[in-house]
Design a protein around this motif. Sequence first.
Motif, PDB file in Angstrom:
ATOM      1  N   ARG A   1      -3.270  -1.751   9.375  1.00 54.22           N
ATOM      2  CA  ARG A   1      -2.015  -1.181   9.870  1.00 54.22           C
ATOM      3  C   ARG A   1      -2.225   0.188  10.517  1.00 54.22           C
ATOM      4  O   ARG A   1      -1.613   0.493  11.536  1.00 54.22           O
ATOM      5  N   LEU A   2      -3.085   0.986   9.943  1.00 47.29           N
ATOM      6  CA  LEU A   2      -3.370   2.296  10.536  1.00 47.29           C
ATOM      7  C   LEU A   2      -4.063   2.133  11.894  1.00 47.29           C
ATOM      8  O   LEU A   2      -3.694   2.793  12.874  1.00 47.29           O
TER       9      LEU A   2
ATOM     10  N   ALA B   1       1.855  -2.980  12.794  1.00 51.23           N
ATOM     11  CA  ALA B   1       1.591  -1.790  11.990  1.00 51.23           C
ATOM     12  C   ALA B   1       2.636  -1.591  10.899  1.00 51.23           C
ATOM     13  O   ALA B   1       2.332  -1.056   9.833  1.00 51.23           O
ATOM     14  N   VAL B   2       3.861  -2.022  11.139  1.00 51.67           N
ATOM     15  CA  VAL B   2       4.938  -1.752  10.178  1.00 51.67           C
ATOM     16  C   VAL B   2       5.377  -2.974   9.374  1.00 51.67           C
ATOM     17  O   VAL B   2       6.135  -2.830   8.414  1.00 51.67           O
ATOM     18  N   ALA B   3       4.927  -4.162   9.738  1.00 51.92           N
ATOM     19  CA  ALA B   3       5.341  -5.369   9.009  1.00 51.92           C
ATOM     20  C   ALA B   3       4.838  -5.297   7.565  1.00 51.92           C
ATOM     21  O   ALA B   3       3.673  -5.005   7.320  1.00 51.92           O
TER      22      ALA B   3
ATOM     23  N   TYR C   1      -5.258  -6.537   4.421  1.00 47.66           N
ATOM     24  CA  TYR C   1      -5.584  -5.376   3.588  1.00 47.66           C
ATOM     25  C   TYR C   1      -6.903  -4.779   4.027  1.00 47.66           C
ATOM     26  O   TYR C   1      -7.775  -5.488   4.523  1.00 47.66           O
ATOM     27  N   ALA C   2      -7.057  -3.478   3.780  1.00 47.08           N
ATOM     28  CA  ALA C   2      -8.346  -2.837   4.005  1.00 47.08           C
ATOM     29  C   ALA C   2      -9.292  -3.297   2.911  1.00 47.08           C
ATOM     30  O   ALA C   2      -8.875  -3.506   1.770  1.00 47.08           O
ATOM     31  N   LYS C   3     -10.550  -3.476   3.237  1.00 50.12           N
ATOM     32  CA  LYS C   3     -11.539  -3.828   2.216  1.00 50.12           C
ATOM     33  C   LYS C   3     -11.905  -2.566   1.451  1.00 50.12           C
ATOM     34  O   LYS C   3     -12.048  -1.499   2.031  1.00 50.12           O
ATOM     35  N   HIS C   4     -12.070  -2.721   0.182  1.00 50.08           N
ATOM     36  CA  HIS C   4     -12.444  -1.551  -0.654  1.00 50.08           C
ATOM     37  C   HIS C   4     -13.886  -1.625  -1.042  1.00 50.08           C
ATOM     38  O   HIS C   4     -14.485  -2.595  -1.188  1.00 50.08           O
TER      39      HIS C   4
ATOM     40  N   ALA D   1     -11.485  -7.271  14.498  1.00 55.12           N
ATOM     41  CA  ALA D   1     -12.035  -7.845  13.270  1.00 55.12           C
ATOM     42  C   ALA D   1     -11.341  -7.274  12.041  1.00 55.12           C
ATOM     43  O   ALA D   1     -11.124  -7.972  11.057  1.00 55.12           O
ATOM     44  N   VAL D   2     -10.983  -6.014  12.085  1.00 57.26           N
ATOM     45  CA  VAL D   2     -10.293  -5.365  10.964  1.00 57.26           C
ATOM     46  C   VAL D   2      -8.814  -5.714  10.986  1.00 57.26           C
ATOM     47  O   VAL D   2      -8.217  -6.008   9.951  1.00 57.26           O
TER      48      VAL D   2
END
Length: 134
Positions: free
Chosen positions: A9-10, A61-63, A131-134, A125-126
């Motif tokens: 989203r960022l 980005a906002v969904a 979700y971001a991978k941690h 790809a991101v």
Amino acid sequence: MLGRVFSPRLIAAVWATFAAATSAGYYGKSVSALTPVESVLPSGSPAFAWAVAAALLAVGAVAPVTDRWAAVGRVSRTIGIAIVGALLAMWAISFAIDAVVDGSRMWISAKNYSLLAATAMASGAVMGRNYAKH
């Protein structure tokens, strides 16, 4: 902390801002080196094409990441960044052609747009994740 930097989203918000600024920059203006690009765009307007990409990326980005909205966000981000990548590639090719045909220094812009197109492809790809991978 780094996981937040690679948040889909960022990244979509950053690209949405870029696309919106580019749309504003081309609104009501024409660049002779981009005549081939204008001829293949459905609307014939670079500003409109960039605005569509910006809108899709902004939605992505906002969904929220709940139920069907997660899919809406992911699809919006994916289509938006695909449009951005295609537009950047078209800009790079058009400026490269202009540099070869006219012997101009547009190769510098072609180089810059090529790098931006590659960055958009890598961002895709991101942005295809929820979700971001941690």
